[in-house]
Design an enzyme around this catalytic site. Structure first.
Site, short mmCIF file in Angstrom:
data_model
loop_
_atom_site.label_atom_id
_atom_site.label_comp_id
_atom_site.label_asym_id
_atom_site.label_seq_id
_atom_site.Cartn_x
_atom_site.Cartn_y
_atom_site.Cartn_z
CD GLU A 164 42.11 33.38 46.58
OE1 GLU A 164 41.99 32.78 45.51
OE2 GLU A 164 42.19 34.63 46.65
CD GLU A 356 45.48 37.14 46.77
OE1 GLU A 356 44.63 37.26 45.86
OE2 GLU A 356 46.11 36.09 46.98
#
Ligand code: IFM
Length: 447
Positions: A164, A356
């Site tokens: 991320e 995720e």
């Protein structure tokens, strides 16, 4: 709900969020060790000193993974366990040893490891010399990737360079809610994006050299955006949001170019200056575009965008009327389908993993000690269904990692948010599988 028999069913965690042992066996301080000590940064003054004490309890945690029946586990390496201080010459062998043992145990249990190199907790000594905003970090990252892949490469076939980058750049240099806690510094923000992406590309051939036949990917948190109305302004604002959240990372990785509309807007609004672009050197964009074997997608929610002429990066996120998780994030499973289809159409990516997907609900043990987190089961079930629809419609998605294996340190939210399939009692360190754990186990077995 059946998927291909080689489909990867996993769970994910990250080092700072679960390991604890923040100063054991020669580990140096990470930026999160430092940041969480600053007053007011983390809810309830929490920190990751102990977290889930996974550093001591890892064997037990692998047993829980085995019992769950997952065929993969995604976790990250704590960079400051490997290179605790700036001398950076030799790795801390106790840190290497910890991960080697963990990997051996996972492999003995037929669980395929997916390793993330940078899940935000870079060493503090590196931050002190400029962190992601300084070009010097490139060589340090390459050296870290080289070292870890030399020592662990025989046991690992799947590497993820960064987790991320949006969070690191946006939260670290614009909103300042993550380390280094800098607010509205467009130059550093843009530099950090560029260095994260460039270090990803630079490390690919190095890791490949050490870890034969491995796959290397990067994980992005992507957020599909929808205009609040069909008005031209809302549509444009939604496209801009998409640019800042998604295209700013996807375009350089897959097309070798930063999105022009976003760079122009940043220049017009003075978030960055012309000479900030000079950090993009001759061959950088080609290096960023180095073939990436897979894209890791972290999906949690969508954005609904309405134009209200807010300047800069503060595009408004409109309110929604659906259900939400305890984080206040809208539950929007079909956003996953839309996102995957879009990735397939616009970027033609040949391998995707959902690295995720998950939700925070604080359902606690009842009188009998049962944690009936029905809403989490519902969440995963609905998202997996959308994933399956996307696969049926041609998206090459090969795996799903539930976030997270266990409750853990949720960054600025401290321990107040629980994403786990396993409940953690932070006082006794007891692990109690929730109903969602038993559901996922059965679900995997049936698949
Ligand atoms: O806990 C985080 C994780 O570290 C990165 N992705 C989002 C999760 C939930 O906020």
């Amino acid at each position: 709900m059946k998927l291909n028999e080689n489909f990867i069913w996993g769970t994910a965690t990250s080092s700072y969020q679960i390991e604890g042992a923040y100063d054991k066996d020669g580990k140096g301080k990470s930026v999160w060790d430092t940041f969480s000590r600053q007053s007011g940064k983390i809810k309830n003054g929490d920190n990751g000193n102990v977290a889930c004490n996974h550093y001591e309890l890892w064997k037990n945690d692998v047993k829980l993974l085995k019992n769950l029946g997952v065929n993969a586990y995604r976790f990250s390496i704590s960079w400051s366990r490997i290179f605790p201080n700036s001398s950076n010459k030799y790795p801390n062998m106790k840190g290497i040893d910890f991960y080697q043992k963990l990997l051996d145990n996972l492999l003995e249990n037929d669980i395929t490891p997916f390793i993330t190199l940078n899940h935000w907790d870079i060493p503090q000594w590196l931050e002190d010399i400029g962190g992601w905003s300084d070009r010097n970090i490139l060589n340090y990252f390459v050296n870290y990737a080289d070292t870890t892949s030399k020592y662990l490469g025989d046991r690992v076939n799947n590497w993820i360079t960064h987790n991320e980058p949006w969070c690191i750049s946006n939260n670290g240099y614009l909103s300042g809610v993550f380390p280094p806690g800098i607010v509205n510094n467009g130059s550093k923000y843009f530099a950090s994006i560029h260095h994260l992406l460039l270090s990803h590309g630079m490390s690919i051939p190095i890791i490949k050299e050490n870890s034969k036949n491995c796959d290397i990917g990067i994980t992005l948190n992507l957020c599909p955006s929808y205009p609040a109305s069909q008005s031209k302004l809302d549509k444009e604002a939604s496209y801009k949001f998409d640019g800042k959240f998604n295209r700013l990372y996807l375009d350089p990785l897959y097309k070798g170019i930063y999105p022009t509309d976003i760079i122009e807007e940043y220049l017009e609004t003075n978030l960055i200056k012309k000479n900030d672009l000079e950090i993009i050197k001759g061959n950088d964009l080609n290096v960023i575009k180095t073939k990436t074997d897979f894209l890791g997608v972290n999906y949690y929610s969508r954005a609904i965008i309405r134009d209200n002429k807010t300047p800069n990066n503060n595009l408004p996120i409109d309110t929604f009327k659906g259900e939400e998780t305890q984080m206040g994030w809208e539950i929007y499973p079909s956003g996953l389908y839309d996102l995957l289809k879009r990735l397939n159409n616009d970027y033609n990516i040949n391998k995707i993993y959902i690295t995720e997907s998950g939700c925070s609900f604080d359902t606690s043990p009842d009188k009998k000690g049962i944690i009936n987190d029905k809403n989490r089961i519902d969440y995963h079930e609905k998202h997996i269904l959308q994933l399956k629809n996307a696969i049926n419609d041609g998206v090459p998605c090969l795996g799903y990692f539930a976030w997270s294996l266990m409750d853990n340190f949720e960054w600025c939210e401290g321990y107040s948010q629980r994403f786990g399939l396993i409940w953690i009692d932070y006082i006794t360190q007891q692990r109690i599988p929730k109903s969602s754990y038993w559901w996922y186990k059965k679900f995997i077995a049936n698949n």
